[in-house]
Design an enzyme around this catalytic site. Sequence first.
Site, mmCIF file in Angstrom:
data_model
loop_
_atom_site.group_PDB
_atom_site.id
_atom_site.type_symbol
_atom_site.label_atom_id
_atom_site.label_comp_id
_atom_site.label_asym_id
_atom_site.label_seq_id
_atom_site.Cartn_x
_atom_site.Cartn_y
_atom_site.Cartn_z
ATOM 1 C CE LYS A 112 -4.404 -1.860 1.830
ATOM 2 N NZ LYS A 112 -3.937 -3.311 1.833
HETATM 3 C C1 LIG Z 1 -4.380 -4.534 1.218
HETATM 4 C C2 LIG Z 1 -3.763 -5.948 1.403
HETATM 5 C C3 LIG Z 1 -3.970 -6.933 0.279
HETATM 6 C C4 LIG Z 1 -5.216 -6.894 -0.490
HETATM 7 O O1 LIG Z 1 -5.114 -6.026 -1.575
HETATM 8 P P1 LIG Z 1 -6.603 -5.253 -2.309
HETATM 9 O O2 LIG Z 1 -6.057 -4.459 -3.090
HETATM 10 O O3 LIG Z 1 -7.505 -4.894 -1.150
HETATM 11 O O4 LIG Z 1 -7.070 -6.698 -3.032
HETATM 12 C C5 LIG Z 1 -3.334 -8.105 0.487
HETATM 13 N N1 LIG Z 1 -2.168 -8.225 1.174
HETATM 14 C C6 LIG Z 1 -1.812 -7.140 1.904
HETATM 15 C C7 LIG Z 1 -0.799 -7.164 3.137
HETATM 16 C C8 LIG Z 1 -2.562 -6.010 2.004
HETATM 17 O O5 LIG Z 1 -2.209 -4.938 2.999
#
Ligand SMILES: *Cc1c(COP(=O)(O)O)cnc(C)c1O
Length: 461
Positions: A112
């Site tokens: 993210k």
């Molecule tokens: C947010 C997240 C996901 C999922 O990603 P999406 O874009 O919501 O599908 C998977 N793994 C981790 C570690 C995350 O922080």
Amino acid sequence: MNYISTRGAAPVLSFGEAMMTGLARDGGLYVPEAVPVMANADIAALAGLHYEEIAFRVMWPYLGGLFSEAEFRGLIQNAYAGFGHAARAPLVQLGPNHFLLELFHGPTLAFKDFAMQLIGQMMQAALAKSGERITIVGATSGDTGSAAMEAFRGLANVDLFILYPHGRVSEVQRRQMTTPSEANVHALAMDGDFDDCQARVKDMFNDFAFRDGVRLAGVNSINWARVLAQAVYYFSSAVSLGAPHRAVSFTVPTGNFGDIFAGYIARSMGLPIDKLVIATNQNDILDRAMRSGSYVTDGVRPSISPSMDIQVSSNFERALFDAYGRDGGAVAQLMAELKAGGFAISQGALEMLRGTFASGRCSEEETVATIRAAYAATGEVLCPHSAVGVKVAEEHLGDVPMITLATAHPAKFPDAVEAAMGVRPALPARMGDLYDRPERLTRVANDLAALQAIIRERTGR
Ligand SMILES: *Cc1c(COP(=O)(O)O)cnc(C)c1O
């Protein structure tokens, strides 16, 4: 470049407006009116470039002149300067035709950071031009909140409030939210669970007097600018394995469908992606939908990959919009049915989705076994989310190189990893003092008026 809503009944916006707005007024999600296609020669020319330059070339057509070329280059440089790896998104090899894309070298150790760091820079630059100041309120089950804190701390034109469920995030996640000392960022530990936090944020957006009074904005995963920033690492990794001269596939640990939808955008732009494989944990609404054609909610069961514990995948609406021939009315109808529990995907739409996406599911036991097996075979330590991806990818290996996205650093989920393989993963040295920094948080009740009072008082609005 214009942005339109997936439900067809909201104003058409510019890139900057779509970034600040988040959710469309008709409840839909913003998507580009047309996805710009990159010529094969332009994709081939990305090979060997720095990540930042690839980011510039992939994203530039979407911005519609919001920034000058030099400004945008500067924002990208700032966004990724704090990453702990020169390649930003390095590839490592797991097997003969299986590669792992490490997306966890950012400041909060999850993918993210790629989008949040950039959106922080872009929002601040756009606000500095207009002289405005905004208030961002977000709910988090852990990773989004820590990434947002790190991205927005110290920015002059933004106040950030993150609501997280008290006692229900990991210690690393909590400390990443409570240790930034800048006065413009606020960690609010709320009584309740993640759904309660999200409900209160929604209430604030629906209270128009409050929303306008504090100039409320959102940065959750439906924000188009976040999706766009994530499309970049599909390009950087694919060209380093030989695209566009050969195709690659990706497997993506999926929750809200934001990350994998970014891969869909890269594919729509002309990147030769054979299959995009959706990997779910035991909360498998997407895998069930791809198999059966019925998208039906089923409650959330907490797992050891908590960032993928979702009831519905909000960004799936964007894929449905294309699968239904960009018919906003049809999507609005499906979403109304979803409120009552679920909907059936039409035969034509299902065929379109199956032409692009494959899927698989990984149980809790399989997640643990995969962490252990990958460590034994390669020495790579996987976080539980990445392990879900690796397990599902292994069921889809073939002639086309497979790239599995590693979405978080194992040290962000040390308890689950230690339980699986008996070794506690260490935090990278650059954040080794996380456990010693003083924490700052405010305990709050699950009460809209009380939350609004805190936000008004701290922003002076
Ligand atoms: C947010 C997240 C996901 C999922 O990603 P999406 O874009 O919501 O599908 C998977 N793994 C981790 C570690 C995350 O922080």
